[in-house]
Write a protein that holds these residues in place. Sequence first.
Motif, PDB file in Angstrom:
ATOM      1  N   THR A  19      -8.602 -38.607  69.453  1.00 43.48           N
ATOM      2  CA  THR A  19      -8.729 -37.223  70.517  1.00 43.48           C
ATOM      3  C   THR A  19      -9.746 -36.288  69.510  1.00 43.48           C
ATOM      4  O   THR A  19     -10.627 -35.798  69.940  1.00 43.48           O
ATOM      5  CB  THR A  19      -7.433 -36.680  70.327  1.00 43.48           C
ATOM      6  OG1 THR A  19      -6.479 -37.423  71.146  1.00 43.48           O
ATOM      7  CG2 THR A  19      -7.454 -35.244  71.282  1.00 43.48           C
ATOM      8  N   VAL A  20      -9.690 -36.401  68.237  1.00 41.28           N
ATOM      9  CA  VAL A  20     -10.444 -35.590  67.386  1.00 41.28           C
ATOM     10  C   VAL A  20     -11.348 -36.686  66.405  1.00 41.28           C
ATOM     11  O   VAL A  20     -10.826 -37.321  65.882  1.00 41.28           O
ATOM     12  CB  VAL A  20      -9.666 -34.431  66.447  1.00 41.28           C
ATOM     13  CG1 VAL A  20     -10.631 -33.821  65.457  1.00 41.28           C
ATOM     14  CG2 VAL A  20      -8.975 -33.644  67.142  1.00 41.28           C
TER      15      VAL A  20
ATOM     16  N   LYS B 230     -13.518 -34.407  75.322  1.00 39.60           N
ATOM     17  CA  LYS B 230     -12.792 -35.095  76.665  1.00 39.60           C
ATOM     18  C   LYS B 230     -13.678 -35.925  77.400  1.00 39.60           C
ATOM     19  O   LYS B 230     -14.265 -35.318  78.211  1.00 39.60           O
ATOM     20  CB  LYS B 230     -12.404 -33.716  77.412  1.00 39.60           C
ATOM     21  CG  LYS B 230     -10.876 -32.985  76.614  1.00 39.60           C
ATOM     22  CD  LYS B 230     -10.436 -31.934  77.650  1.00 39.60           C
ATOM     23  CE  LYS B 230      -9.361 -31.109  76.717  1.00 39.60           C
ATOM     24  NZ  LYS B 230      -8.648 -30.078  77.477  1.00 39.60           N
ATOM     25  N   SER B 231     -13.449 -37.074  77.462  1.00 40.16           N
ATOM     26  CA  SER B 231     -14.284 -37.937  77.925  1.00 40.16           C
ATOM     27  C   SER B 231     -13.599 -39.521  77.801  1.00 40.16           C
ATOM     28  O   SER B 231     -12.910 -39.805  76.618  1.00 40.16           O
ATOM     29  CB  SER B 231     -15.520 -38.214  77.346  1.00 40.16           C
ATOM     30  OG  SER B 231     -16.081 -39.183  78.094  1.00 40.16           O
ATOM     31  N   LYS B 232     -13.233 -40.073  79.009  1.00 42.28           N
ATOM     32  CA  LYS B 232     -12.456 -41.445  78.883  1.00 42.28           C
ATOM     33  C   LYS B 232     -13.594 -42.632  78.522  1.00 42.28           C
ATOM     34  O   LYS B 232     -13.219 -43.778  78.073  1.00 42.28           O
ATOM     35  CB  LYS B 232     -11.756 -41.700  80.033  1.00 42.28           C
ATOM     36  CG  LYS B 232     -10.585 -40.681  80.171  1.00 42.28           C
ATOM     37  CD  LYS B 232      -9.746 -41.076  81.364  1.00 42.28           C
ATOM     38  CE  LYS B 232      -8.722 -40.078  81.781  1.00 42.28           C
ATOM     39  NZ  LYS B 232      -7.793 -39.661  80.881  1.00 42.28           N
ATOM     40  N   ASN B 233     -14.982 -42.345  78.572  1.00 42.16           N
ATOM     41  CA  ASN B 233     -15.992 -42.999  78.482  1.00 42.16           C
ATOM     42  C   ASN B 233     -16.512 -43.160  76.935  1.00 42.16           C
ATOM     43  O   ASN B 233     -16.974 -42.315  76.511  1.00 42.16           O
ATOM     44  CB  ASN B 233     -17.175 -42.627  79.388  1.00 42.16           C
ATOM     45  CG  ASN B 233     -18.255 -43.595  79.484  1.00 42.16           C
ATOM     46  OD1 ASN B 233     -18.474 -44.234  78.312  1.00 42.16           O
ATOM     47  ND2 ASN B 233     -19.091 -43.943  80.638  1.00 42.16           N
TER      48      ASN B 233
ATOM     49  N   THR C 101     -19.996 -32.072  83.863  1.00 44.81           N
ATOM     50  CA  THR C 101     -20.071 -31.409  82.137  1.00 44.81           C
ATOM     51  C   THR C 101     -19.011 -31.851  81.699  1.00 44.81           C
ATOM     52  O   THR C 101     -17.808 -32.520  81.946  1.00 44.81           O
ATOM     53  CB  THR C 101     -19.707 -29.694  82.610  1.00 44.81           C
ATOM     54  OG1 THR C 101     -18.450 -29.582  83.017  1.00 44.81           O
ATOM     55  CG2 THR C 101     -20.771 -29.176  83.570  1.00 44.81           C
ATOM     56  N   LEU C 102     -19.369 -31.954  80.391  1.00 44.85           N
ATOM     57  CA  LEU C 102     -18.482 -32.500  79.246  1.00 44.85           C
ATOM     58  C   LEU C 102     -17.718 -31.368  78.293  1.00 44.85           C
ATOM     59  O   LEU C 102     -18.651 -30.531  77.949  1.00 44.85           O
ATOM     60  CB  LEU C 102     -19.217 -33.678  78.427  1.00 44.85           C
ATOM     61  CG  LEU C 102     -18.283 -34.574  77.712  1.00 44.85           C
ATOM     62  CD1 LEU C 102     -17.347 -35.528  78.529  1.00 44.85           C
ATOM     63  CD2 LEU C 102     -19.243 -35.615  76.972  1.00 44.85           C
ATOM     64  N   GLU C 103     -16.588 -31.377  78.159  1.00 46.30           N
ATOM     65  CA  GLU C 103     -16.082 -30.426  77.231  1.00 46.30           C
ATOM     66  C   GLU C 103     -15.985 -30.893  75.924  1.00 46.30           C
ATOM     67  O   GLU C 103     -15.308 -32.120  75.506  1.00 46.30           O
ATOM     68  CB  GLU C 103     -14.746 -30.040  77.690  1.00 46.30           C
ATOM     69  CG  GLU C 103     -13.967 -28.995  77.050  1.00 46.30           C
ATOM     70  CD  GLU C 103     -12.615 -28.406  77.427  1.00 46.30           C
ATOM     71  OE1 GLU C 103     -11.729 -28.129  76.545  1.00 46.30           O
ATOM     72  OE2 GLU C 103     -12.159 -28.896  78.769  1.00 46.30           O
TER      73      GLU C 103
END
Length: 138
Positions: free
Chosen positions: A52-53, A85-88, A6-8
């Motif tokens: 981040t945003v 929130k994802s590093k990809n 899941t992705l926030e």
Amino acid sequence: MQPPKTLEVSVISQFIKDLSFENFKTLNNSEKINPLDYNININVKVEKERNTVSQVILYLFCEAYHIENKVYILEIEYGGNFKIKSKNIQEKIHVLTVECTKLLFPFLRRIAYDITRESGFIPLNIKPIDFSQSNKKN
């Protein structure tokens, strides 16, 4: 087997960035203009996708015509700030261009409907758009 990831996604804010309505039939309000033909274009712009945003802007351009006479032009830039929130980065861009646009579109659609209705025209009722299909490269 692992559960699906899941992705926030958080909606920080939504806003009208720019709005313009040019009515070329203000002197002839007594006459009803039916039917109207439309030239509608909707574009998506993603900004700061690596931050981040991130920001997603939907840009609507609509020209309404009766026969060959321009009746009105409506331009709306409606946007939102999203925290994902994802590093990809590819996954994040996909969420911004598809999922975040799905969240914003009903608000853009409602603003266009209300403005055209309040201006005395048949309300502009934009059909829903499948942003996942329009995002695919041919």
